[in-house]
Design a protein around this motif. Structure first.
Motif, short mmCIF file in Angstrom:
data_model
loop_
_atom_site.label_atom_id
_atom_site.label_comp_id
_atom_site.label_asym_id
_atom_site.label_seq_id
_atom_site.Cartn_x
_atom_site.Cartn_y
_atom_site.Cartn_z
N ARG A 432 0.84 -1.20 0.00
CA ARG A 432 0.00 0.00 0.00
C ARG A 432 0.88 1.24 0.00
O ARG A 432 1.77 1.39 0.84
CB ARG A 432 -0.94 0.00 1.22
CG ARG A 432 -1.99 1.09 1.16
CD ARG A 432 -3.04 0.90 2.23
NE ARG A 432 -4.13 1.86 2.06
CZ ARG A 432 -5.16 1.68 1.25
NH1 ARG A 432 -5.24 0.57 0.55
NH2 ARG A 432 -6.11 2.59 1.14
N LEU A 433 0.61 2.17 -0.93
CA LEU A 433 1.45 3.35 -1.12
C LEU A 433 0.61 4.60 -0.97
O LEU A 433 -0.62 4.60 -1.11
CB LEU A 433 2.11 3.32 -2.50
CG LEU A 433 2.96 2.08 -2.82
CD1 LEU A 433 3.40 2.10 -4.25
CD2 LEU A 433 4.17 2.01 -1.89
N GLU A 434 1.31 5.72 -0.71
CA GLU A 434 0.66 7.02 -0.56
C GLU A 434 1.54 8.08 -1.22
O GLU A 434 2.75 7.90 -1.39
CB GLU A 434 0.46 7.37 0.92
CG GLU A 434 -0.44 6.41 1.68
CD GLU A 434 -1.89 6.48 1.25
OE1 GLU A 434 -2.26 7.51 0.61
OE2 GLU A 434 -2.66 5.55 1.55
N GLY A 435 0.91 9.22 -1.56
CA GLY A 435 1.65 10.39 -2.03
C GLY A 435 2.37 10.16 -3.34
O GLY A 435 1.83 9.56 -4.30
N ASP A 436 3.62 10.64 -3.39
CA ASP A 436 4.40 10.55 -4.62
C ASP A 436 4.70 9.10 -5.01
O ASP A 436 4.80 8.77 -6.21
CB ASP A 436 5.72 11.32 -4.46
CG ASP A 436 5.50 12.81 -4.28
OD1 ASP A 436 4.40 13.28 -4.68
OD2 ASP A 436 6.40 13.50 -3.75
N GLU A 437 4.85 8.24 -4.01
CA GLU A 437 5.11 6.84 -4.33
C GLU A 437 3.91 6.22 -5.04
O GLU A 437 4.07 5.41 -5.97
CB GLU A 437 5.40 6.07 -3.04
CG GLU A 437 6.72 6.45 -2.38
CD GLU A 437 6.98 5.62 -1.14
OE1 GLU A 437 6.05 4.88 -0.71
OE2 GLU A 437 8.09 5.70 -0.59
N LEU A 438 2.71 6.61 -4.64
CA LEU A 438 1.50 6.10 -5.30
C LEU A 438 1.43 6.61 -6.74
O LEU A 438 1.05 5.86 -7.66
CB LEU A 438 0.26 6.51 -4.52
CG LEU A 438 -1.09 6.08 -5.10
CD1 LEU A 438 -1.15 4.57 -5.23
CD2 LEU A 438 -2.24 6.61 -4.26
N VAL A 439 1.77 7.88 -6.95
CA VAL A 439 1.75 8.44 -8.30
C VAL A 439 2.74 7.70 -9.20
O VAL A 439 2.45 7.33 -10.34
CB VAL A 439 2.06 9.94 -8.25
CG1 VAL A 439 2.19 10.50 -9.67
CG2 VAL A 439 0.98 10.69 -7.49
N SER A 440 3.95 7.47 -8.68
CA SER A 440 4.97 6.76 -9.45
C SER A 440 4.53 5.33 -9.74
O SER A 440 4.72 4.81 -10.85
CB SER A 440 6.29 6.78 -8.69
OG SER A 440 7.28 6.04 -9.38
N PHE A 441 3.93 4.67 -8.75
CA PHE A 441 3.47 3.29 -8.95
C PHE A 441 2.33 3.24 -9.96
O PHE A 441 2.25 2.30 -10.77
CB PHE A 441 3.03 2.70 -7.62
CG PHE A 441 2.42 1.33 -7.74
CD1 PHE A 441 3.24 0.22 -7.92
CD2 PHE A 441 1.05 1.15 -7.69
CE1 PHE A 441 2.68 -1.04 -8.04
CE2 PHE A 441 0.50 -0.10 -7.82
CZ PHE A 441 1.31 -1.20 -7.99
N THR A 442 1.45 4.23 -9.93
CA THR A 442 0.34 4.26 -10.87
C THR A 442 0.84 4.37 -12.31
O THR A 442 0.32 3.72 -13.22
CB THR A 442 -0.61 5.43 -10.54
OG1 THR A 442 -1.07 5.29 -9.18
CG2 THR A 442 -1.78 5.46 -11.48
N ARG A 443 1.86 5.20 -12.51
CA ARG A 443 2.43 5.32 -13.85
C ARG A 443 3.04 4.00 -14.31
O ARG A 443 2.87 3.58 -15.47
CB ARG A 443 3.50 6.41 -13.85
CG ARG A 443 2.95 7.82 -13.65
CD ARG A 443 4.09 8.81 -13.54
NE ARG A 443 3.57 10.16 -13.33
CZ ARG A 443 4.36 11.21 -13.08
NH1 ARG A 443 5.68 11.06 -13.01
NH2 ARG A 443 3.81 12.40 -12.90
N ARG A 444 3.72 3.34 -13.40
CA ARG A 444 4.33 2.05 -13.74
C ARG A 444 3.25 1.00 -14.05
O ARG A 444 3.36 0.24 -15.02
CB ARG A 444 5.20 1.60 -12.58
CG ARG A 444 5.81 0.22 -12.76
CD ARG A 444 6.49 -0.21 -11.47
NE ARG A 444 6.79 -1.62 -11.45
CZ ARG A 444 7.07 -2.31 -10.36
NH1 ARG A 444 7.08 -1.69 -9.18
NH2 ARG A 444 7.34 -3.60 -10.44
N ALA A 445 2.21 0.96 -13.23
CA ALA A 445 1.13 0.00 -13.45
C ALA A 445 0.40 0.28 -14.76
O ALA A 445 0.04 -0.65 -15.49
CB ALA A 445 0.15 0.04 -12.28
N PHE A 446 0.19 1.56 -15.06
CA PHE A 446 -0.46 1.90 -16.33
C PHE A 446 0.38 1.44 -17.52
O PHE A 446 -0.16 0.91 -18.50
CB PHE A 446 -0.69 3.41 -16.40
CG PHE A 446 -1.12 3.88 -17.76
CD1 PHE A 446 -2.40 3.64 -18.23
CD2 PHE A 446 -0.22 4.54 -18.59
CE1 PHE A 446 -2.79 4.06 -19.49
CE2 PHE A 446 -0.60 4.95 -19.86
CZ PHE A 446 -1.88 4.71 -20.30
#
Length: 638
Positions: A432-446
């Motif tokens: 589970r991620l939050e903040g900038d880490e979540l944004v970076s992970f979302t880009r990777r997942a996309f």
């Protein structure tokens, strides 16, 4: 008495000296004038003002001493009328020559005829490029763009080049017949093998209706007429002629695309007869100039996509060939089952559960694969990608929960990495991620999901059923990961009516509870077709053996049985899988593979066992077994 002047000694030398000085002075004056002009050209008048003054004074001094100003104004002596006429004639010829060169650069026709260079450019162009594109490219050759050659002229030029190639190709067949030697005392030649591979081309042409039965019986063209009310199927042939055992590479024989009103036994037999008869005509023409060969031995080796249709057509073909050159040609026909077609039929069974006609209309899975990956994603990739990105932004943590990692590892063990590749499983490790880490992970997942869901390169085609496999995996991947059908909703653009209907039907199928069970059964059955599909797609293996050696030795059946035995114990790992339908689909697919590829266990496919090259250790035993084989099992062909 005044002394007599000595003109003979002083005057001539003085004139020579003055003439030489005047020539040098003239050359000096021209160089000074050129240097003065360079100063003005460079704009250095202010810096070189003294130099310019000295140059002007020196030029004036040279003009005054050598009288250049008066000599420059002298008139040339008058020319005669004949000299003027010759100059006018010379200038006219120069103008005519330059005008001809200008016409070659600015026009395509000379005296109303198209220049040969444009025919060469059109005839030697890439045959895949459309004629209209070639016409537009030729327009750019000229200084002033203009239409130099029409698309019809491009087509005619290409046809002429094709006819020339066919003419030279036919002469090569004649030379092959001329090189034949007698193989037996009766004067029969060494065998000439005609390898004929046929398949349906992906295009449609206007159909010519012909009396096929009369064509097969009389070996003539018959009466043909253009039937504009229907489109015809197009048959493409790949023909190679081999001269005995020494000719390894063979000679390619070029044929035209053949339009057929229907694809049945008599029609396919007529198309094969056209090709074989033309080759035999040229072989007989070549052997007429030899004294040793009295009869040409011809073996026709045929294969194609229609299994039962080919057997029907081959029986008709052999009867028609016996009437061609009786006494001059002895012909035999051997038909081989196309392994890629067998593989395609097994994939058809794996996806649909059984062989079906009009597959897109009778099977929901294939219809929706075609809707999504042939139409919807192709026409609306950008908006669907934006919807997927928005969905991941809101649901990335829920979708890739680390607690689900073990579950998806078990699913990968069942369905393979074709459905769940390792880069998808790596997304469940982040937690589970939050903040900038979540944004970076979302880009990777996309990026990963776009590659494995949206950017599937294959477009499903019924005649090449193996292209449906990546589409089935892609839709199943979406269902397993929980991607909703709402990502296909088009809000920024208004879809066409046909795409709007496809979208509604796909969403209805995707949201149905039975959808995932059908996808899972198809994905499991496709695992059994890996070996059949891969072996038929290869020309040779690492040891140099052709695929026929592997097919005849039972490699496909052995690998498929091993895959099935390894797969059945893994099925309970998916607790949501309908075991009954999945096991039934697996058994049906495995049975089709075993039965269809068992054909290659008999003759003539087993002849490789007699070869020292491919069966060095067992060729002797195979030869002994061959001698004791029932002749009924050897009589394959016509």
């Amino acid at each position: 008495i005044c002394p007599k002047p000595e003109f003979s000694s002083t005057f001539p030398s003085h004139c020579v000296i003055m003439s030489a000085l005047a020539s040098q002075a003239q050359h000096l004056r021209s160089e000074l004038s050129k240097f003065k002009g360079d100063i003005f050209a460079e704009g250095q008048m202010d810096i070189c003002s003294q130099t310019l003054a000295c140059l002007d004074s020196l030029i004036c001094a040279l003009d005054a001493d050598f009288d250049f100003a008066r000599k420059a104004g002298r008139k040339r002596p008058g020319q005669t009328i004949s000299q003027l006429q010759k100059q006018v004639q010379y200038q006219r010829s120069k103008v005519s020559q330059i005008q001809g060169e200008l016409d070659e650069l600015t026009t395509s026709k000379i005296s109303g005829r198209l220049q040969h260079v444009w025919l060469l450019r059109a005839g030697l162009s890439n045959p895949v490029t459309p004629a209209r594109t070639i016409s537009e490219m030729c327009r750019d050759f000229l200084i002033d763009e203009s239409q130099v050659i029409s698309a019809n002229s491009v087509g005619r030029a290409r046809d002429c080049f094709a006819q020339l190639i066919k003419l030279f190709n036919g002469r090569a067949i004649v030379r092959l017949g001329l090189a034949l030697t007698a193989y037996s005392e009766s004067g029969e030649s060494t065998p000439v093998a005609i390898q004929l591979i046929q398949d349906e081309a992906g295009m449609r042409l206007k159909s010519y209706s012909a009396d096929v039965s009369s064509f097969l019986s009389d070996c003539s063209d018959g009466n043909t007429r253009l039937n504009r009310s229907r489109l015809s199927k197009v048959q493409n042939q790949n023909v190679t002629v081999f001269n005995g055992a020494e000719d390894i590479a063979g000679l390619a024989y070029y044929t035209e695309l053949i339009a057929m009103s229907r694809k049945d036994g008599p029609t396919i037999a007529a198309t094969m007869l056209q090709t074989c008869q033309s080759i035999m005509d040229r072989l007989v023409e070549g052997t007429m100039h030899t004294q040793s060969c009295k009869q040409v031995r011809v073996l026709v080796l045929c294969t194609g996509d229609g299994i039962m249709t080919n057997e029907n057509s081959l029986r008709r073909l052999v009867l028609a060939l016996e009437k061609c050159h009786p006494g001059e040609v002895r012909v035999s026909v051997v038909g081989a089952v196309c392994s890629s077609h067998c593989s395609n039929l097994t994939v058809h069974v794996a996806v649909c559960g059984k062989l079906t006609k009009n597959t897109l209309a009778s099977n929901l899975l294939t219809a929706n694969c075609s809707r999504l990956y042939k139409h919807l994603l192709h026409d609306n990739t950008e908006e669907i990608a934006i919807n997927l990105c928005s969905f991941l932004t809101d649901n990335a943590n829920t979708m890739f929960d680390s607690n689900l990692l073990d579950k998806f590892i078990g699913l990968q063990h069942v369905y393979g990495d074709c459905v769940l590749p390792d880069k998808v499983l790596e997304l469940f490790v982040a937690g589970r991620l939050e903040g900038d880490e979540l944004v970076s992970f979302t880009r990777r997942a996309f990026k990963v999901l776009y590659e494995v869901v949206v950017a599937v390169q294959e477009r499903p085609i019924v005649t090449r059923f193996f292209l449906f496999a990546p589409c089935v995996w892609g839709i199943l991947r979406m269902k397993m990961l929980g991607v909703p059908s709402s990502i296909l909703a088009l809000r920024a653009t208004k879809p066409r009516k046909d795409n709007e209907l496809r979208l509604r039907r796909f969403a209805s199928y995707y949201d149905n509870d039975n959808c995932i069970q059908e996808l899972k059964s198809a994905a499991l059955a496709l695992r059994l077709t890996y070996h059949a599909t891969s072996i038929t797609a290869k020309r040779t293996f690492e040891d140099g053996a052709p695929p026929l050696v592997k097919l005849s030795s039972g490699y496909v059946q052995e690998q498929t049985s091993g895959e099935l035995c390894a797969l059945l114990p893994r099925l309970p790992a998916d607790t949501e899988l309908d075991l009954t339908s999945s096991v039934e689909r697996l058994l049906v697919t495995g049975s089709h593979i075993t039965i269809r590829f068992k054909t290659y266990a008999g003759f003539p496919y087993k002849l490789w066992e007699l070869s020292c090259k491919y069966n060095a250790g067992g060729c002797a035993a195979a030869a002994e077994m061959f001698l004791s084989t029932d002749p009924a099992l050897l009589d394959y062909g016509f």
